[in-house]
Design a protein around this motif. Sequence first.
Motif, PDB file in Angstrom:
ATOM      1  N   LEU A  80      31.500  28.638  22.653  1.00 41.39           N
ATOM      2  CA  LEU A  80      30.266  28.026  22.147  1.00 41.39           C
ATOM      3  C   LEU A  80      30.202  26.539  22.488  1.00 41.39           C
ATOM      4  CD1 LEU A  80      29.972  29.741  18.645  1.00 41.39           C
ATOM      5  CD2 LEU A  80      28.887  30.382  20.808  1.00 41.39           C
ATOM      6  N   ILE A  81      31.366  25.870  22.518  1.00 42.53           N
ATOM      7  CA  ILE A  81      31.384  24.459  22.927  1.00 42.53           C
ATOM      8  C   ILE A  81      30.857  24.368  24.360  1.00 42.53           C
ATOM      9  CG2 ILE A  81      32.859  22.483  23.486  1.00 42.53           C
ATOM     10  CD1 ILE A  81      34.778  23.441  21.279  1.00 42.53           C
ATOM     11  N   LEU A  82      31.353  25.258  25.223  1.00 48.65           N
ATOM     12  CA  LEU A  82      30.971  25.172  26.635  1.00 48.65           C
ATOM     13  C   LEU A  82      29.522  25.579  26.876  1.00 48.65           C
ATOM     14  CD1 LEU A  82      34.376  26.374  27.986  1.00 48.65           C
ATOM     15  CD2 LEU A  82      33.277  24.203  28.573  1.00 48.65           C
ATOM     16  N   THR A  83      29.066  26.646  26.218  1.00 50.55           N
ATOM     17  CA  THR A  83      27.663  27.027  26.429  1.00 50.55           C
ATOM     18  C   THR A  83      26.738  25.999  25.776  1.00 50.55           C
ATOM     19  OG1 THR A  83      27.769  28.488  24.503  1.00 50.55           O
ATOM     20  CG2 THR A  83      28.068  29.513  26.652  1.00 50.55           C
ATOM     21  N   GLY A  84      27.158  25.453  24.634  1.00 52.19           N
ATOM     22  CA  GLY A  84      26.365  24.412  23.985  1.00 52.19           C
ATOM     23  C   GLY A  84      26.258  23.187  24.879  1.00 52.19           C
ATOM     24  N   LEU A  85      27.387  22.807  25.466  1.00 50.58           N
ATOM     25  CA  LEU A  85      27.426  21.662  26.367  1.00 50.58           C
ATOM     26  C   LEU A  85      26.544  21.919  27.592  1.00 50.58           C
ATOM     27  CD1 LEU A  85      28.954  18.959  26.457  1.00 50.58           C
ATOM     28  CD2 LEU A  85      30.717  20.091  27.819  1.00 50.58           C
ATOM     29  N   SER A  86      26.588  23.157  28.049  1.00 51.89           N
ATOM     30  CA  SER A  86      25.781  23.555  29.211  1.00 51.89           C
ATOM     31  C   SER A  86      24.287  23.350  28.925  1.00 51.89           C
ATOM     32  CB  SER A  86      26.067  25.023  29.532  1.00 51.89           C
ATOM     33  OG  SER A  86      25.051  25.569  30.330  1.00 51.89           O
ATOM     34  N   VAL A  87      23.846  23.878  27.797  1.00 54.50           N
ATOM     35  CA  VAL A  87      22.431  23.761  27.441  1.00 54.50           C
ATOM     36  C   VAL A  87      22.075  22.290  27.212  1.00 54.50           C
ATOM     37  CG1 VAL A  87      20.667  24.437  25.764  1.00 54.50           C
ATOM     38  CG2 VAL A  87      22.444  26.059  26.425  1.00 54.50           C
ATOM     39  N   ALA A  88      22.999  21.549  26.561  1.00 56.09           N
ATOM     40  CA  ALA A  88      22.740  20.143  26.258  1.00 56.09           C
ATOM     41  C   ALA A  88      22.608  19.327  27.547  1.00 56.09           C
ATOM     42  CB  ALA A  88      23.867  19.580  25.399  1.00 56.09           C
ATOM     43  N   ASN A 292      26.881  37.186  22.710  1.00 55.56           N
ATOM     44  CA  ASN A 292      25.709  36.296  22.643  1.00 55.56           C
ATOM     45  C   ASN A 292      26.027  34.811  22.712  1.00 55.56           C
ATOM     46  OD1 ASN A 292      23.553  38.008  22.676  1.00 55.56           O
ATOM     47  ND2 ASN A 292      23.582  38.338  20.454  1.00 55.56           N
ATOM     48  N   ALA A 293      27.245  34.455  23.169  1.00 56.22           N
ATOM     49  CA  ALA A 293      27.629  33.037  23.168  1.00 56.22           C
ATOM     50  C   ALA A 293      26.629  32.190  23.946  1.00 56.22           C
ATOM     51  CB  ALA A 293      29.029  32.875  23.749  1.00 56.22           C
ATOM     52  N   GLY A 294      26.033  32.756  24.986  1.00 61.06           N
ATOM     53  CA  GLY A 294      25.077  31.997  25.789  1.00 61.06           C
ATOM     54  C   GLY A 294      23.840  31.622  24.999  1.00 61.06           C
ATOM     55  N   TYR A 295      23.373  32.538  24.157  1.00 59.08           N
ATOM     56  CA  TYR A 295      22.173  32.264  23.375  1.00 59.08           C
ATOM     57  C   TYR A 295      22.491  31.367  22.182  1.00 59.08           C
ATOM     58  CZ  TYR A 295      20.062  35.901  26.203  1.00 59.08           C
ATOM     59  OH  TYR A 295      19.601  36.620  27.261  1.00 59.08           O
ATOM     60  N   VAL A 296      23.650  31.619  21.546  1.00 58.80           N
ATOM     61  CA  VAL A 296      24.026  30.781  20.413  1.00 58.80           C
ATOM     62  C   VAL A 296      24.234  29.338  20.890  1.00 58.80           C
ATOM     63  CG1 VAL A 296      25.731  30.427  18.593  1.00 58.80           C
ATOM     64  CG2 VAL A 296      25.021  32.742  19.183  1.00 58.80           C
ATOM     65  N   ILE A 303      21.084  21.722  17.507  1.00 58.97           N
ATOM     66  CA  ILE A 303      21.521  21.134  16.245  1.00 58.97           C
ATOM     67  C   ILE A 303      22.303  19.852  16.512  1.00 58.97           C
ATOM     68  CG2 ILE A 303      22.814  21.512  14.120  1.00 58.97           C
ATOM     69  CD1 ILE A 303      22.380  24.527  14.609  1.00 58.97           C
ATOM     70  N   ALA A 304      23.127  19.870  17.558  1.00 62.12           N
ATOM     71  CA  ALA A 304      23.959  18.704  17.867  1.00 62.12           C
ATOM     72  C   ALA A 304      23.164  17.619  18.573  1.00 62.12           C
ATOM     73  CB  ALA A 304      25.142  19.130  18.717  1.00 62.12           C
ATOM     74  N   ARG A 305      21.890  17.839  18.788  1.00 68.57           N
ATOM     75  CA  ARG A 305      21.043  16.870  19.474  1.00 68.57           C
ATOM     76  C   ARG A 305      21.671  16.439  20.800  1.00 68.57           C
ATOM     77  NH1 ARG A 305      16.063  14.857  16.846  1.00 68.57           N
ATOM     78  NH2 ARG A 305      16.107  15.958  14.891  1.00 68.57           N
ATOM     79  N   ILE A 314      29.488  21.478  15.652  1.00 68.17           N
ATOM     80  CA  ILE A 314      28.555  22.571  15.399  1.00 68.17           C
ATOM     81  C   ILE A 314      29.119  23.902  15.916  1.00 68.17           C
ATOM     82  CG2 ILE A 314      26.195  23.395  15.742  1.00 68.17           C
ATOM     83  CD1 ILE A 314      26.373  20.817  14.125  1.00 68.17           C
ATOM     84  N   ALA A 315      29.800  23.844  17.062  1.00 70.78           N
ATOM     85  CA  ALA A 315      30.397  25.075  17.598  1.00 70.78           C
ATOM     86  C   ALA A 315      31.432  25.624  16.621  1.00 70.78           C
ATOM     87  CB  ALA A 315      31.032  24.806  18.965  1.00 70.78           C
ATOM     88  N   VAL A 316      32.201  24.713  16.010  1.00 68.96           N
ATOM     89  CA  VAL A 316      33.194  25.156  15.024  1.00 68.96           C
ATOM     90  C   VAL A 316      32.489  25.797  13.820  1.00 68.96           C
ATOM     91  CG1 VAL A 316      34.946  24.373  13.366  1.00 68.96           C
ATOM     92  CG2 VAL A 316      34.995  23.532  15.719  1.00 68.96           C
ATOM     93  N   PHE A 317      31.370  25.198  13.411  1.00 70.58           N
ATOM     94  CA  PHE A 317      30.618  25.794  12.303  1.00 70.58           C
ATOM     95  C   PHE A 317      30.170  27.223  12.652  1.00 70.58           C
ATOM     96  CE2 PHE A 317      26.496  26.816  10.424  1.00 70.58           C
ATOM     97  CZ  PHE A 317      26.873  26.876   9.092  1.00 70.58           C
ATOM     98  N   PHE A 318      29.639  27.399  13.864  1.00 66.30           N
ATOM     99  CA  PHE A 318      29.235  28.752  14.261  1.00 66.30           C
ATOM    100  C   PHE A 318      30.452  29.669  14.397  1.00 66.30           C
ATOM    101  CE2 PHE A 318      25.127  26.899  14.999  1.00 66.30           C
ATOM    102  CZ  PHE A 318      24.253  27.948  14.810  1.00 66.30           C
ATOM    103  N   GLY A 319      31.586  29.079  14.780  1.00 68.66           N
ATOM    104  CA  GLY A 319      32.840  29.845  14.830  1.00 68.66           C
ATOM    105  C   GLY A 319      33.216  30.372  13.453  1.00 68.66           C
ATOM    106  N   ILE A 320      33.014  29.515  12.430  1.00 68.21           N
ATOM    107  CA  ILE A 320      33.301  29.944  11.051  1.00 68.21           C
ATOM    108  C   ILE A 320      32.440  31.154  10.701  1.00 68.21           C
ATOM    109  CG2 ILE A 320      33.117  29.297   8.609  1.00 68.21           C
ATOM    110  CD1 ILE A 320      33.658  26.395   9.453  1.00 68.21           C
TER     111      ILE A 320
END
Lengths: 364, 291
Positions: A80-88, A292-296, A303-305, A314-320
């Motif tokens: 999720l860190i990597l896909t989040g970073l990708s989208v960001a 669904n990691a790509g969509y999440v 959320i992380a702006r 935020i990725a850790v939160f979704f991990g929880i």
Amino acid sequence: MNGKLANLCWESKEDNLVRLNKYIIYTTGPVISIILSLVIGGVLIAVIGQDPFEVYIKLFGETLGNTYGIGQVLFKATPLILTGLSVAFAFRAGLFNIGAEGQLTVGAFASAWAGFTFVSLPWIILIPLCVLAGFLAGAFWAGIAGYLKARFGSHEVINTIMLNFIALAVVSYLVNNVYMVPATIHTPEISPNAVLLRFDIITGLFKGSPFNLSFIIALAACFVIYFLIQKTPFGYRIKTLGFNANAAEYAKMNVKKLTISAMAITGGLAGLGGLNFVNGYKHYFELGFSENAGYVGIAVALIARNNPFAIVVIAVFFGILEYGGLTVNTLVPKEIVTILQGVIILLIITFTKIFDKKIKLKKA
Amino acid sequence: MQELLTITFVLQTLRITIPYLLPSLGAVYSEKGGVVNIALEGILLSGAFAAAAGTYYTGNVLFGILCGVIAGILISLIHSIITITFKANQIVSGIALNIFAFGFTKFFCKILFGSSSNSERIPGLETLNLPFNPFLLICVLILAVTYFVIYKTKFGLRLRAVGENPEAADSLGINVNSIRYIGVLISGALGGLGGAWLAMDQHSFTDGMSAGRGYIALAAMIIGKWNPLGAAAACLLFGLAESFTLQFQDSGIPTQFIQLLPYVLTIIVLAGFIGKANPPAADGIPYDKKD
């Protein structure tokens, strides 16, 4: 739409008071959304006759209350860190990457392919090769959307969605018809030299959890992207493109080339997300690994702006949430967390709009 | 060639086409009004689940179908509130609703049927294998009505106006937001009906049974250039291709290559290789009234 999203992103050159104010406003929306979604989830839990407090206490207790749980959470957070970073990163360039899912899929397959094809290489070469394969495959896949946008002006949103499904079909063909080990649904195992070790083997901590070295790669990617965007001329051009493509054009930047390279880096980041499952956990590739990691990742970036370090949090939160679902499965169906994910995203985009409007009104 | 012309093949093709056609026509309503509705995937899924649950508890197929339609309308109502009233990003809202619907249907499947992956068997529609089944006729009727509504009625004109140029429409006294709401809600109803068909056809609900059909429906609408007849033709093409692979499973063509056909075609159309793709000018852009 994309220009506006890029405007929401985190800026470095502001005085501290403005910055503090902005952070407070930026965190209020997400915090309210998360609390409200937990309330909505609680109502659902109560509706099916369970005690919401018991469920939530168990969910957070078993994820954060012991090192095994924490290891599981960080394992789930890694892609999720990597896909989040990708989208960001795409947002920073004014591009909307909905294709992280497909880029992740081709990247994961490429990492596995490198790992089970070049079995005789020593780890010092093979591991970088797997990393590179994942990055390049993802970069190529997103690069197609970048090229289509640069060459034909067709919108990357629809194209990346379509490429997700094409990726799935192509990889499914490769797995099922070319590389599948008989009587299984996965590819051959990668060479032991391609394995990213689990932390419990290295340190003895997080006993039994699949939390592995690919987490370090994800963190490193955050630093690299932060540096790239904030400290390099290339990053400056990317930001300019994100704020105003016309301005970039006037400044004699090669917008087409910039678009393609931005998409390629975006895709490469998502492509690295497969290392966690393939090289760190199962040691082979199978379909459906991504959950669904790509969509999440889209939610994580929003959320992380688009701040690389907030993305980790935020990725850790979704991990929880993701691991937490499994811990409460005896009380409520584990899909409660999927519902929570959806509700959180819906609330956050709504609250962000409301709060941003307030900021604008104040300024005016 | 002979095998292609059998009644079974034709019926099979139509059976596959229907759950593409209904949401695809829905997408036309939504996007003509300027709202991208990626949530159609989740709408199909919710429609299928509600239809299965409604039928299971009442034993009444028509009531089940109605439940499916209502579920579709409810999901699209959330989408409208978030994207039209609050003007949040339409793509993100759609994706979030798809995630939500996936979780929600599995959650309640587990609660109602004891398994998160499939429901009990429901009566469903037994007439599906008849040459003239009512559902099929209804679909053709909906197609004709959609074409008529969008191009020949006052509402259709307004819908197209708010999708092309909301400022102009607004200055003429058209309530942009309410027209857009109606467009999205109709798309939800049609998507829900498509989902109900899936459940009725299979005589049960299974998790994730929409299987990307919502996205294929969007693809068909793009290939059909935002025109209901074009969308229907694209849906029929996909139905034919899929039916063909089912018929000739040992033909040597990997099914995956047929599966990716709609997506590749969409990219080609968007790149402008097959004529010009002209989406409504304000498609995807929330309308912010300047006071």
